[in-house]
Design a protein around this motif. Structure first.
Motif, PDB file in Angstrom:
ATOM      1  N   LYS A   1      21.788   1.755-104.647  1.00 10.33           N
ATOM      2  CA  LYS A   1      22.769   2.836-104.720  1.00 10.33           C
ATOM      3  C   LYS A   1      22.270   3.988-105.594  1.00 10.33           C
ATOM      4  CE  LYS A   1      26.059   1.171-102.133  1.00 10.33           C
ATOM      5  NZ  LYS A   1      26.445   1.841-100.865  1.00 10.33           N
ATOM      6  N   VAL A   2      21.592   3.644-106.695  1.00 14.63           N
ATOM      7  CA  VAL A   2      21.071   4.694-107.573  1.00 14.63           C
ATOM      8  C   VAL A   2      20.016   5.516-106.838  1.00 14.63           C
ATOM      9  CG1 VAL A   2      19.898   5.184-109.750  1.00 14.63           C
ATOM     10  CG2 VAL A   2      21.578   3.339-109.634  1.00 14.63           C
ATOM     11  N   LEU A   3      19.172   4.860-106.057  1.00 16.83           N
ATOM     12  CA  LEU A   3      18.163   5.592-105.292  1.00 16.83           C
ATOM     13  C   LEU A   3      18.801   6.549-104.288  1.00 16.83           C
ATOM     14  CD1 LEU A   3      15.614   2.706-104.742  1.00 16.83           C
ATOM     15  CD2 LEU A   3      15.075   4.891-105.846  1.00 16.83           C
ATOM     16  N   GLU A   4      19.886   6.135-103.677  1.00 13.01           N
ATOM     17  CA  GLU A   4      20.598   7.039-102.767  1.00 13.01           C
ATOM     18  C   GLU A   4      21.105   8.256-103.536  1.00 13.01           C
ATOM     19  OE1 GLU A   4      23.655   4.676-101.026  1.00 13.01           O
ATOM     20  OE2 GLU A   4      22.275   3.482 -99.789  1.00 13.01           O
TER      21      GLU A   4
ATOM     22  N   SER B   1      16.844  -9.442 -97.013  1.00 11.39           N
ATOM     23  CA  SER B   1      16.851  -9.023 -98.414  1.00 11.39           C
ATOM     24  C   SER B   1      15.896  -7.863 -98.651  1.00 11.39           C
ATOM     25  CB  SER B   1      16.462 -10.196 -99.320  1.00 11.39           C
ATOM     26  OG  SER B   1      17.368 -11.263 -99.167  1.00 11.39           O
ATOM     27  N   GLY B   2      14.842  -7.792 -97.863  1.00  9.52           N
ATOM     28  CA  GLY B   2      13.871  -6.715 -98.005  1.00  9.52           C
ATOM     29  C   GLY B   2      12.736  -6.903 -97.033  1.00  9.52           C
ATOM     30  N   GLU B   3      12.130  -5.794 -96.626  1.00  8.97           N
ATOM     31  CA  GLU B   3      10.981  -5.838 -95.739  1.00  8.97           C
ATOM     32  C   GLU B   3       9.694  -5.931 -96.564  1.00  8.97           C
ATOM     33  OE1 GLU B   3      11.203  -6.051 -92.560  1.00  8.97           O
ATOM     34  OE2 GLU B   3      13.215  -5.300 -92.076  1.00  8.97           O
ATOM     35  N   ALA B   4       8.637  -6.424 -95.940  1.00  9.95           N
ATOM     36  CA  ALA B   4       7.336  -6.456 -96.605  1.00  9.95           C
ATOM     37  C   ALA B   4       6.851  -5.020 -96.830  1.00  9.95           C
ATOM     38  CB  ALA B   4       6.325  -7.217 -95.764  1.00  9.95           C
ATOM     39  N   PHE B   5       6.188  -4.792 -97.969  1.00  8.21           N
ATOM     40  CA  PHE B   5       5.648  -3.462 -98.232  1.00  8.21           C
ATOM     41  C   PHE B   5       4.405  -3.585 -99.098  1.00  8.21           C
ATOM     42  CE2 PHE B   5       8.099  -4.287-102.032  1.00  8.21           C
ATOM     43  CZ  PHE B   5       7.349  -3.717-103.051  1.00  8.21           C
TER      44      PHE B   5
ATOM     45  N   GLY C   1       8.141 -13.596-105.429  1.00  6.16           N
ATOM     46  CA  GLY C   1       9.407 -13.359-104.758  1.00  6.16           C
ATOM     47  C   GLY C   1       9.675 -11.879-104.577  1.00  6.16           C
ATOM     48  N   THR C   2      10.950 -11.549-104.391  1.00  2.00           N
ATOM     49  CA  THR C   2      11.321 -10.149-104.206  1.00  2.00           C
ATOM     50  C   THR C   2      11.674  -9.524-105.554  1.00  2.00           C
ATOM     51  OG1 THR C   2      13.634 -10.749-103.827  1.00  2.00           O
ATOM     52  CG2 THR C   2      12.207 -10.569-101.904  1.00  2.00           C
ATOM     53  N   SER C   3      11.687  -8.217-105.588  1.00  2.43           N
ATOM     54  CA  SER C   3      12.130  -7.465-106.765  1.00  2.43           C
ATOM     55  C   SER C   3      12.742  -6.165-106.268  1.00  2.43           C
ATOM     56  CB  SER C   3      10.959  -7.172-107.710  1.00  2.43           C
ATOM     57  OG  SER C   3      10.136  -6.140-107.185  1.00  2.43           O
ATOM     58  N   ASP C   4      13.284  -5.382-107.186  1.00  2.33           N
ATOM     59  CA  ASP C   4      13.870  -4.107-106.783  1.00  2.33           C
ATOM     60  C   ASP C   4      12.824  -3.114-106.301  1.00  2.33           C
ATOM     61  OD1 ASP C   4      16.429  -4.906-107.161  1.00  2.33           O
ATOM     62  OD2 ASP C   4      16.863  -3.632-108.886  1.00  2.33           O
ATOM     63  N   ALA C   5      11.543  -3.442-106.456  1.00  2.00           N
ATOM     64  CA  ALA C   5      10.496  -2.580-105.901  1.00  2.00           C
ATOM     65  C   ALA C   5      10.645  -2.453-104.389  1.00  2.00           C
ATOM     66  CB  ALA C   5       9.115  -3.128-106.254  1.00  2.00           C
ATOM     67  N   ARG C   6      11.274  -3.437-103.744  1.00  2.00           N
ATOM     68  CA  ARG C   6      11.452  -3.366-102.290  1.00  2.00           C
ATOM     69  C   ARG C   6      12.347  -2.193-101.904  1.00  2.00           C
ATOM     70  NH1 ARG C   6      15.046  -7.297-104.169  1.00  2.00           N
ATOM     71  NH2 ARG C   6      17.058  -7.548-103.093  1.00  2.00           N
ATOM     72  N   PHE C   7      13.262  -1.814-102.781  1.00  2.00           N
ATOM     73  CA  PHE C   7      14.110  -0.654-102.515  1.00  2.00           C
ATOM     74  C   PHE C   7      13.373   0.645-102.838  1.00  2.00           C
ATOM     75  CE2 PHE C   7      17.331  -3.936-103.995  1.00  2.00           C
ATOM     76  CZ  PHE C   7      17.670  -4.335-102.714  1.00  2.00           C
ATOM     77  N   VAL C   8      12.660   0.645-103.966  1.00  2.00           N
ATOM     78  CA  VAL C   8      11.933   1.842-104.392  1.00  2.00           C
ATOM     79  C   VAL C   8      10.892   2.238-103.351  1.00  2.00           C
ATOM     80  CG1 VAL C   8      10.500   2.856-106.205  1.00  2.00           C
ATOM     81  CG2 VAL C   8      12.311   1.239-106.820  1.00  2.00           C
ATOM     82  N   ALA C   9      10.242   1.230-102.748  1.00  2.58           N
ATOM     83  CA  ALA C   9       9.161   1.487-101.792  1.00  2.58           C
ATOM     84  C   ALA C   9       9.622   2.293-100.584  1.00  2.58           C
ATOM     85  CB  ALA C   9       8.558   0.169-101.327  1.00  2.58           C
ATOM     86  N   GLN C  10      10.915   2.340-100.331  1.00  3.46           N
ATOM     87  CA  GLN C  10      11.431   3.129 -99.219  1.00  3.46           C
ATOM     88  C   GLN C  10      11.445   4.623 -99.536  1.00  3.46           C
ATOM     89  OE1 GLN C  10      15.200   1.507 -97.743  1.00  3.46           O
ATOM     90  NE2 GLN C  10      14.637  -0.491 -98.568  1.00  3.46           N
ATOM     91  N   TYR C  11      11.220   4.964-100.817  1.00  6.74           N
ATOM     92  CA  TYR C  11      11.311   6.367-101.241  1.00  6.74           C
ATOM     93  C   TYR C  11      10.000   6.922-101.798  1.00  6.74           C
ATOM     94  CZ  TYR C  11      16.397   5.821-100.895  1.00  6.74           C
ATOM     95  OH  TYR C  11      17.678   5.596-100.439  1.00  6.74           O
ATOM     96  N   CYS C  12       9.200   6.082-102.463  1.00  9.43           N
ATOM     97  CA  CYS C  12       7.982   6.588-103.094  1.00  9.43           C
ATOM     98  C   CYS C  12       7.022   5.432-103.347  1.00  9.43           C
ATOM     99  CB  CYS C  12       8.301   7.301-104.415  1.00  9.43           C
ATOM    100  SG  CYS C  12       8.859   6.203-105.746  1.00  9.43           S
ATOM    101  N   ALA C  13       5.795   5.777-103.752  1.00  7.15           N
ATOM    102  CA  ALA C  13       4.823   4.746-104.106  1.00  7.15           C
ATOM    103  C   ALA C  13       5.289   4.004-105.354  1.00  7.15           C
ATOM    104  CB  ALA C  13       3.459   5.381-104.351  1.00  7.15           C
TER     105      ALA C  13
END
Length: 384
Positions: free
Chosen positions: A153-156, A299-303, A333-345
């Protein structure tokens, strides 16, 4: 680079102060308020960004100093998992210092990492006054929970208000055994599926009058687990399907049940998408149980982030401080980096994670000092 004694005092005392806020997910402890005041005193513009309602209300914080490029964002979470039932040698929220370590829930995952970055930013600003580019922090209160009203939500909000960074460092504890082991430059995707198979209930002595859903479900699970999904890629290990639960709820020994269900998790590499795997599972289910129901949650896509200039500068900083060249890795496992990766490196680097989520979670003071120095070195060279 920050003076070692100054780094020790600032990072350690801030880590202890954060630990003393019992911020079990979702964090409503005041830890973010402490950080907001600290960052505002250094000149950051601070935004409190709560999302969700009722029990799901999640506090989040975004703070930024400067408007130019490059824009570096540090992302982390102030929430922690519960202390658990195992005995602690000290209070899990006391922030005790003993034998060169800071003890407490969140010490390494990841209040220590937050403290190190704040200390590094303060050290950088004490030398330069203001950054050539801009520095920001994205801190959420629900990374350890369902992650619905935090980073995503913060990234949005950041995108809507012109705050997307050029590069992001997530301060998760990435090092398996010692500082300098590893930088995470990607993660596997994760999908959870629930399979429900309906049958016809009946007496076990008359199976011809029933349709046993357990047998159909076992055939489905056998087919799913028998097929290797792939052999891995140069950057990712092979994808893995694991059955995590099989449920019937039948307490009788002479009754064929009417329904059976199972839960499955797939950790997948970049040869797949969550949607493609969900489609495959549904196809297999239909072969053995045409009326089967499949619910999926990705939960998240591979990136993976390319090993570009920023990753190189971060690796250089790690090597200068620790003497080790970190491996670039995508495991875990997963981390919040999976969300960040949709916006930037994005890349992840933090403390040693050996004690995270355990009783007596702790961080070595020398590791806190080293991490502060690494972040400081990275800031210095990125903003040069």
């Amino acid at each position: 680079m920050a003076d070692a004694m100054s780094s020790l005092s600032v990072a350690v005392e801030l880590a202890r102060a954060l630990i003393r806020n019992a911020s079990v997910t979702p964090d409503r402890s005041g830890a973010q308020g402490l950080l907001a005041d600290r960052l505002a005193a250094s000149g950051f513009e601070v935004f409190a960004l709560p999302f969700g309602e009722g029990e799901a209300l999640t506090p989040n914080l975004f703070a930024r100093l400067g408007r130019g490029a490059p824009h570096l964002c540090f992302a982390g979470h102030t929430d922690v998992v519960p202390p658990g039932d195992a005995a602690w040698s000290t209070g899990p929220f006391d922030g005790t210092v003993r034998d060169g370590r800071v003890y407490g829930r969140g010490a390494c995952d990841m209040k220590g990492g937050i403290a190190a970055f704040v200390a590094a930013a303060e050290a950088y600003l004490s030398r330069h006054g203001t950054p050539r580019g801009s520095i920001s922090l994205l801190l959420t209160g629900d990374e350890e929970g369902p992650a619905r009203f935090g980073t995503v939500k913060v990234l949005e909000w950041m995108a809507a208000h012109g705050h997307i960074p050029d590069f992001c460092v997530v301060g998760e504890p990435t090092n398996p055994t010692c500082m300098g082991d590893m930088i995470k430059v990607g993660r596997r995707g994760s999908i959870n599926l629930r399979i429900e198979v309906e049958g016809v209930q009946g007496h076990v002595a008359y199976p011809d009058r029933a349709d046993n859903p357990v047998h159909r479900l076992l055939a489905i699970l056998g087919a799913l687990t028998a097929r290797p999904l792939d052999d891995g890629t140069p950057w990712f290990q092979p994808s893995s399907l694991q059955v995590t639960s099989v449920d019937v709820g039948n307490t009788a020994t002479n009754v064929i049940p009417s329904c059976a269900s199972a839960a499955v998790n797939i950790r997948f590499n970049d040869l797949h998408t969550g949607a493609s795997l969900a489609g495959w599972v549904e196809t297999v289910c239909r072969q053995y149980a045409p009326r089967a129901r499949v619910e999926s949650r990705i939960s998240g896509e591979a990136f993976r982030t390319e090993a570009g200039a920023e990753v190189g500068l971060l690796a250089d900083a790690v090597e200068r401080v620790t003497g080790r060249r970190p491996a670039l890795d995508t495991g875990g496992g997963t981390s919040d980096a999976r969300f960040v990766a949709q916006y930037c490196a994005v890349a992840e680097f933090g403390l040693v994670g050996a004690s995270m989520h355990k009783a007596d979670e702790h961080v070595a003071i020398e590791d806190l000092v080293a991490l502060t120095a690494i972040y400081d070195d990275f800031l210095e060279r990125l903003m040069a």
